[in-house]
Each structure stands twice: as C-alpha cells, then as structure tokens.
Design a protein around this motif. Structure first.
Motif, short mmCIF file in Angstrom:
data_model
loop_
_atom_site.label_atom_id
_atom_site.label_comp_id
_atom_site.label_asym_id
_atom_site.label_seq_id
_atom_site.Cartn_x
_atom_site.Cartn_y
_atom_site.Cartn_z
N ALA A 15 -25.60 -18.71 15.62
CA ALA A 15 -24.67 -17.53 15.92
C ALA A 15 -23.41 -17.69 15.60
O ALA A 15 -22.61 -16.98 15.45
N PHE A 16 -22.90 -18.99 15.74
CA PHE A 16 -21.42 -19.13 15.32
C PHE A 16 -21.22 -18.91 13.89
O PHE A 16 -20.20 -18.28 13.71
N LEU A 17 -21.97 -19.17 12.96
CA LEU A 17 -21.91 -18.79 11.67
C LEU A 17 -21.94 -17.64 11.51
O LEU A 17 -20.99 -17.02 10.31
N ASP A 18 -23.06 -16.97 12.31
CA ASP A 18 -22.88 -15.32 11.85
C ASP A 18 -21.75 -14.64 12.29
O ASP A 18 -21.38 -13.53 11.86
N ALA A 19 -21.08 -15.16 13.27
CA ALA A 19 -19.51 -14.44 13.86
C ALA A 19 -18.52 -14.83 13.10
O ALA A 19 -17.50 -14.31 13.58
N VAL A 20 -18.62 -15.60 11.92
CA VAL A 20 -17.40 -15.88 11.16
C VAL A 20 -16.93 -14.37 10.48
O VAL A 20 -17.73 -13.96 9.93
N ALA A 21 -15.97 -14.19 10.75
CA ALA A 21 -15.52 -12.66 10.37
C ALA A 21 -15.33 -12.37 8.96
O ALA A 21 -15.72 -11.48 8.49
N ASP A 22 -14.93 -13.27 8.22
CA ASP A 22 -14.71 -13.21 6.54
C ASP A 22 -16.00 -13.51 6.17
O ASP A 22 -16.59 -14.43 6.23
N GLU A 23 -16.32 -12.51 5.06
CA GLU A 23 -17.91 -12.67 4.53
C GLU A 23 -17.75 -13.77 3.55
O GLU A 23 -18.95 -14.43 3.73
N ALA A 24 -16.76 -14.03 2.94
CA ALA A 24 -16.88 -15.14 1.84
C ALA A 24 -16.85 -16.30 2.75
O ALA A 24 -17.44 -17.21 2.17
N ARG A 25 -15.73 -16.49 3.87
CA ARG A 25 -15.87 -17.65 4.35
C ARG A 25 -17.11 -18.07 5.08
O ARG A 25 -17.70 -19.04 5.31
#
Length: 141
Positions: A15-25
């Motif tokens: 869930a944390f990783l899926d919430a990273v806003a920038d697609e590349a990051r």
C-alpha cells in the motif's frame, strides 16, 4: 535516554509503495524492494511511516543507547530514493565510483533514477553491505 523513532510498524508495504505519487519513483521503489528482498532473503517491512526495511539487527552504542534497525532499506522521497545501510562498509567507495549518477550523505545513498545507475553494481553494494552488517551484528529471528 531518547527512544529510537525508527521502529517496525504494521503498515502495508504494498500500500505504501502503491501510494508513491510519481509513477517513475513508484516503479523504482518497487524494483528496489525486489532487489533488497532478493539480496537479504527477508520480506519487506515498514519501519516508521516511510522506510521500507529488510531484516533487522540489534545495536548497542558505547553511550549505552541501543535499538533495532533494518539491515538495509530505502525510502522513496520526493527528490530521490534514499537507500539506508548500503554504503557503510570497507570497499564501498570503489563500488560507488562505478555506480553511476548518485550522491551520498551521512551514511545514505541517494539515487534519483535507477536508470542512472548500474544495477549490477548496486546489487553488489547491497550484498556487501548486508554481509558486513550481518558479520558485525547477530541477526535477530
């Protein structure tokens, strides 16, 4: 004595990783998670609200302060992915010279884009760091 603020939590790594806003990051963060899990053999866990950590070790400083930390970990920050525990060993400087575009500071490795670094060198850095940390500390079950 102050208590360590970086502790394992029950927060969801996916869930944390899926919430990273920038697609590349976000893609880079997921790649780092796969790499660190492969190298350590440990499943990822959230340490505090924003660090994805792998494994753990117990430390005791000469001051008497002690606690637990992940063996290696990372955080997908806005400016760069911050890798923890990946450069504090003998021989790290030689590998960093071959890594590609990065910066370092106070024990951390900063990588803006994984495409800017040699992934084989990064994997070796993490492998050597994990081996050095495990050699210095007894791994907790």
């Amino acid at each position: 004595m102050a208590e360590n603020k970086t502790k394992p939590t029950s927060l969801s790594v996916p869930a944390f990783l899926d919430a990273v806003a920038d697609e590349a990051r976000r893609a880079d963060a997921k790649a780092l998670a796969r790499l660190m899990q492969k190298v350590t053999g440990d499943k990822p866990a959230m340490w505090g609200p924003s660090i994805v950590g792998f494994g753990s070790y117990h430390y005791t400083h000469e001051s008497g302060r002690e606690g637990d930390m992940p063996i290696v970990g990372f955080s997908p920050r806005k400016a760069a992915n911050v890798l923890y525990g990946s450069i504090g060993f003998g021989g790290a400087a030689a590998l960093l010279g071959k890594l590609g575009k990065h910066t370092t500071g106070k024990g951390c490795l900063y990588v803006k884009k994984l495409a800017d670094v040699d992934m084989k060198v990064l994997e070796r850095l993490i492998e050597n760091a994990v081996a050095a940390t495990r050699a210095r500390h007894t791994k907790r079950a």
